[in-house]
Design an enzyme around this catalytic site. Structure first.
Site, PDB file in Angstrom:
ATOM      1  N   GLU A   1       0.720  -0.924  -0.054  1.00  0.00           N
ATOM      2  CA  GLU A   1      -0.331  -0.012  -0.139  1.00  0.00           C
ATOM      3  C   GLU A   1       0.731   1.195   0.027  1.00  0.00           C
ATOM      4  O   GLU A   1       1.445   1.468   1.271  1.00  0.00           O
ATOM      5  CB  GLU A   1      -0.768  -0.357   1.302  1.00  0.00           C
ATOM      6  CG  GLU A   1      -2.157  -1.423   1.348  1.00  0.00           C
ATOM      7  CD  GLU A   1      -3.001  -1.203   0.407  1.00  0.00           C
ATOM      8  OE1 GLU A   1      -3.342   0.104   0.560  1.00  0.00           O
ATOM      9  OE2 GLU A   1      -3.218  -1.838  -0.574  1.00  0.00           O
TER      10      GLU A   1
ATOM     11  N   CYS B   1      -2.754   9.104   2.618  1.00  0.00           N
ATOM     12  CA  CYS B   1      -2.087   8.845   1.604  1.00  0.00           C
ATOM     13  C   CYS B   1      -2.810   9.096   0.630  1.00  0.00           C
ATOM     14  O   CYS B   1      -2.639   9.726  -0.506  1.00  0.00           O
ATOM     15  CB  CYS B   1      -1.630   7.111   1.937  1.00  0.00           C
ATOM     16  SG  CYS B   1      -3.147   6.371   1.825  1.00  0.00           S
TER      17      CYS B   1
END
Lengths: 470, 489
Positions: A210, A244
């Site tokens: 990720e 993010c």
């Protein structure tokens, strides 16, 4: 203190004993996780405050509540997720039992980041536990209070033989990566992502990465500028921009920019008051290194609002930059801070071309009242996830997979996708020993009559063609 | 080599032109591939005969039929699989469109294997095409006739820019792996699998690795030994044992050991006659390097049947080995040849223990009548796939994922699993800019009241039918009013 080798060996032995296989065991661990979250909320909020000066409001919503919801989702659905999936068969296998069995991989390694140090390490962990794996958590050393707390709490609630927390930095992580794991889940930067995958390759360990990227945000003239400004500002300055899937930069025409900037300025005052540094609702930059990195980016373009910094406080004011060029430093890396550059484009085609010149991001956003514009951008770009007329919200739905593509990562999780990520889908076919006459058609010596019957019984008929009746 | 850069560059430019986006285009390509197979059946059979001494029936059954079936399935299901997949919403997103959109990844590299050179190159290709990608295909140089034929035929039938074939060996593959791909699918062995994954890591390219291992085959005592031995012999000796999911070795109950050996001997004679070398239905080893490798595995075990060989013609007879030590050479690596070692165990627990002491295999076979025992074996072991009471058949069900675990690989394909493997599953949330009152609850400044509302809005997952849309509208309006009234602003 055990070495990483000893910890890994202990967990492997526990896994091989078979104790994680039952739903009872897994539910017990998940319920214990829920108790951990409920009984230690204060301590968790405290740790997050120390690491990131995270406002309690944010900690509750984005860390505690989020994690609790994932646990509850897993508890509620575990039995369903664990069930074998029965599949459609061919003519010759009609009497057999064919299904996909979900099995744990074994011992998983979960490496967490520092920006949401509780949620981003526990959410994958929940998936690993639900899927029946043993797991080592390696929370980030950059958020030491949260990591320390996790290393104290987990052994109090969970089975110590099956789950362990290993704290440390580069050295400890490198040591861990020398061990053989059956799955590695990493959340963090692209550069380290490559190191992780290279290490995983030595043991043929599958990985989920990720990662991040620059999440573009296209704002069209048709949008409600006030609502747009609120949603973008909220998403950008949440956690001091250290998210993010925050919108990294805005693409819009000059005309839109002229309306958007004042709307953003108003919004910032609404959110954080006249002096954001005094607001209780704004976090801080994680450490000096990132503070310095971000400070350097402030020289790109022109400051429309914000730009103030306070090194001792690790504070950078929520900042909007205009007149930013594609070649400016702020456009060369994922910002991961409270800076929102606005880049001017002539039209939507230029915006799309701009986005496509860069690596595929983790998220892509479009603000427009015109559905055609939304669909146009969606179809002509790629990204991990997509949201129109809002930001970040795609992450709050567990029915949507969360993950990147290209440089922003591989694999996906949340909800059932977490369970599936940490499961091996084993194809199972249970035949009977009977029906040998039909089976015999495939044996040598071969004759041409065998062939036509085999074709007939194993063929999948195209729709609309003559159907055969068994 | 610039050549590789050019090849991949061409494929990428073609992908960026978006011509593969259209489902019609993808279907046309799949139909063209189908014509490639039907119009060149004889040439394909001829290439396979030259490479592996494969006969026509084996070609049909193992190479052509599977591909034709897969094409038919993809043509039928493509529209459905490529469509947006709606998912459950929560209260906060009730008014929104929420779905997963499968999208092509970009340029896919497919590295094929030599043992089933057509199906193992073309089946992944089908999936990559269906998912809308451009492809660079690298068939195995070891099966050189098949590779040459693939290189000749693909550009005749498929779009020349989107789908390229690169032939070559280690040097060419190494050069190719320096380029950036959006997915790499490799079929072959673990050693090279690690090299491929390491190369992929440099570009953060996801991989599917279809590797191998020693697929164990357990025989319980109360079985119909005739049927069992036929099914095992078929799985083992098809393609001269050069099948990734062939039963590698047998673990059988002590009490039936002798009978199993006898029956296997008889079955081999039934299948291939007294002299398998003369049988048109028996293949050859791919090359002398592998002949030497396989023969070296005979060391230390007793040849109960077979054992003859002729290196010059790459022939090794169907061979049964007994008195096999668990630490012997033949038990250390995947055989990938016509040697069938038989080891004995006292009970199923011993068999399970034996299997679990080794790397997870690509396939696991168990012959047993007792459903409880079968369940136990499946529950206490792991493998890519399992077939009970037969060998290899799970490969033929396109609704089952085909792939390994641990050392036998990662990822899966066949049917929808191929389509999904070569797709990015993009999470899409299409919201409107309305309902701002509801959204305000998350903005700073924070408050405990706001926390309560957020809990209510994002915790519940809801699934309404069509009629529910009316209800949703009313609920949405009510929610907005309620929040305006109740929140202190």
């Amino acid at each position: 203190m055990s070495s990483t080798k000893e910890v890994a060996a202990r967990l492997r032995e526990a896994f091989n004993s078979g104790k994680t296989r039952t739903a009872e065991f897994r539910l017990k661990q998940l319920k214990a996780m829920l108790n951990l979250m409920k009984e230690n909320e204060g301590a968790l909020l405290e740790a997050l405050k120390k690491d990131l000066r995270k406002p309690n409001f944010e900690s509750i919503i984005s860390e505690v509540l989020f994690t609790k919801n994932e646990i509850v989702c897993a508890i509620n659905n575990l039995t369903e997720w664990m069930k074998p999936e029965y599949v459609e068969k061919t003519l010759v296998t009609k009497l057999d039992t064919c299904f996909i069995k979900k099995e744990p991989f074994g011992v998983a390694l979960i490496i967490g980041p520092w920006n949401y140090p509780i949620q981003l390490v526990l959410t994958p962990f929940i998936g690993a536990v639900a899927a029946g794996n043993c797991a080592i958590l390696k929370p980030s050393e950059v958020s030491p209070n949260s990591s320390q707390l996790l290393s104290e709490l987990l052994p109090k609630y969970l089975d110590k033989d099956c789950f362990a927390v290993v704290c440390g930095g580069v050295k400890e992580t490198t040591e861990l990566l020398e061990e053989k794991f059956d799955y590695i889940f990493f959340t963090g930067g692209t550069h380290v992502g490559k190191i992780i995958m290279t290490a995983a390759a030595k043991h043929l360990t599958p990985v989920s990465l990720e990662l991040g990227g620059k999440n573009p945000c296209y704002v069209d003239k048709s949008c409600d500028i006030n609502n747009t400004a609120h949603r973008i500002a909220w998403a950008r300055f949440l956690n001091m921009g250290q998210t993010c899937i925050a919108p990294d930069y805005v693409l819009c025409t000059k005309a839109v920019r002229e309306e958007l900037v004042p709307a953003l300025i108003n919004c910032l005052e609404e959110f954080y008051g006249k002096n954001p540094q005094e607001s209780e609702d704004l976090g801080r930059i994680i450490n000096e290194k990132h503070f310095n990195r971000l400070k350097a980016l402030l020289s790109s373009g022109k400051v429309a609002v914000g730009g103030q910094t306070d090194e001792k406080d690790k504070y950078i004011a929520p900042t909007v930059l205009v007149d930013v060029k594609e070649t400016d430093p702020v456009m060369q890396e994922e910002i991961f801070g409270p800076i929102l550059p606005i880049v001017d484009v002539e039209n939507i085609d230029e915006a799309i071309a701009f986005m496509n010149r860069h690596e595929k991001p983790l998220a892509l956003y479009v603000y427009s009242a015109d559905n055609k514009v939304v669909k146009d951008v969606l179809e002509r770009t790629s990204s991990g996830g997509f949201c129109s007329n809002d930001c970040i919200m795609q992450m709050t739905l567990f029915s949507l997979p969360f993950g990147g593509v290209g440089d922003s990562g591989m694999g996906m999780y949340h909800g059932r996708f977490s369970f599936d990520t940490f499961s091996h889908k084993r194809a199972c076919m249970l035949r009977s020993a009977g029906m040998e006459k039909i089976s015999a058609l495939r044996y040598p010596p071969y004759g041409s009559h065998n062939l036509s019957i085999i074709e007939w019984t194993t063929e999948i008929k195209e729709k609309g063609s003559v159907c055969c009746i068994m | 080599m610039d050549q590789m850069k050019n090849t991949v560059g061409k494929a990428r430019a073609a992908f960026n032109s978006r011509k593969a986006c259209s489902l019609e285009f993808r279907k046309q390509q799949l139909q063209a591939l189908r014509r490639l197979l039907t119009e060149n059946e004889d040439r394909i059979a001829d290439a396979l005969h030259k490479d592996l001494n494969k006969n026509k029936l084996d070609t049909q059954v193992f190479e052509i039929i599977g591909l034709e079936g897969e094409i038919a399935l993809l043509l039928e299901k493509l529209t459905e699989w490529a469509a947006p997949r709606p998912v459950e919403r929560n209260l906060l997103t009730l008014m929104d469109e929420v779905y997963i959109q499968p999208e092509p990844l970009g340029v896919v590299l497919i590295i094929g294997a030599w043992n089933y050179p057509f199906v193992l190159s073309l089946q992944p290709l089908l999936g990559a095409i269906a998912a809308g990608n451009a492809v660079v295909l690298k068939p195995s140089e070891v099966s050189e006739n098949s590779a040459a034929l693939i290189k000749e035929l693909i550009p005749k039938y498929l779009d020349k820019d989107l789908y390229q074939v690169v032939c070559g060996g280690v040097a060419e593959t190494t050069e190719l792996l320096k380029e950036k791909f959006d997915h790499i699918m490799y079929t072959g062995n673990s050693t090279v699998g690690k090299i491929v994954m390491e190369a992929a890591a440099k570009h953060l390219t996801p991989v599917t690795l279809e590797l191998g291992g020693k697929s164990p085959c357990y025989i319980d005592k109360n079985v119909d030994i005739d049927t069992v031995c036929r099914r095992i012999a078929w799985g083992k000796f098809t393609n001269c044992g050069q099948t990734c999911i062939a039963p590698d070795y047998i673990l059988c109950d002590k009490s039936i050991h002798e009978k199993v050996i006898e029956r296997l001997k008889e079955t081999i004679k039934e299948f291939y006659g007294e002299d398998p070398k003369k049988s048109p239905d028996y293949c050859r080893i791919i090359n002398t390097h592998h002949v030497k490798r396989i023969l070296s595995l005979l060391e230390g075990s007793k040849v109960a049947y077979g054992g003859q060989y002729d290196e010059a013609s790459c022939y090794i007879a169907p061979t049964i080995l007994t008195d096999v030590s668990p630490t012997s050479k033949v038990m250390k690596e995947e055989i990938f040849g016509p040697l069938l070692p038989i080891l004995t165990v006292n009970n199923v627990d011993e068999a399970i223990q034996f299997i679990n002491q080794r790397d997870k295999p690509l396939a696991l076979y168990a012959f047993c009548h007792d459903k409880k025992v079968l369940k136990k074996i499946v529950a206490e072991t792991s493998s890519g796939g399992v077939t009970a009471n037969d060998t290899m058949i799970h490969f033929t069900i396109s609704t089952l994922p085909f792939g390994g675990v641990g050392n036998s690989g990662m990822g899966a394909y066949h049917g929808k699993f191929s389509f999904d493997t070569f797709s990015h599953h993009r999470a899409c949330l299409i919201k409107s800019l309305k309902m701002e009152t509801v959204n305000k609850v998350r903005y700073p400044p924070g408050s405990p009241e706001k926390v309560k509302w957020i809990k209510r809005l994002i915790t519940k997952q809801v699934n309404f039918g069509k009629l529910g849309l009316v209800f949703i509208g009313l609920l949405g309006a009510l929610l907005a009013v309620l929040m305006k009234v109740l929140l202190l602003h």
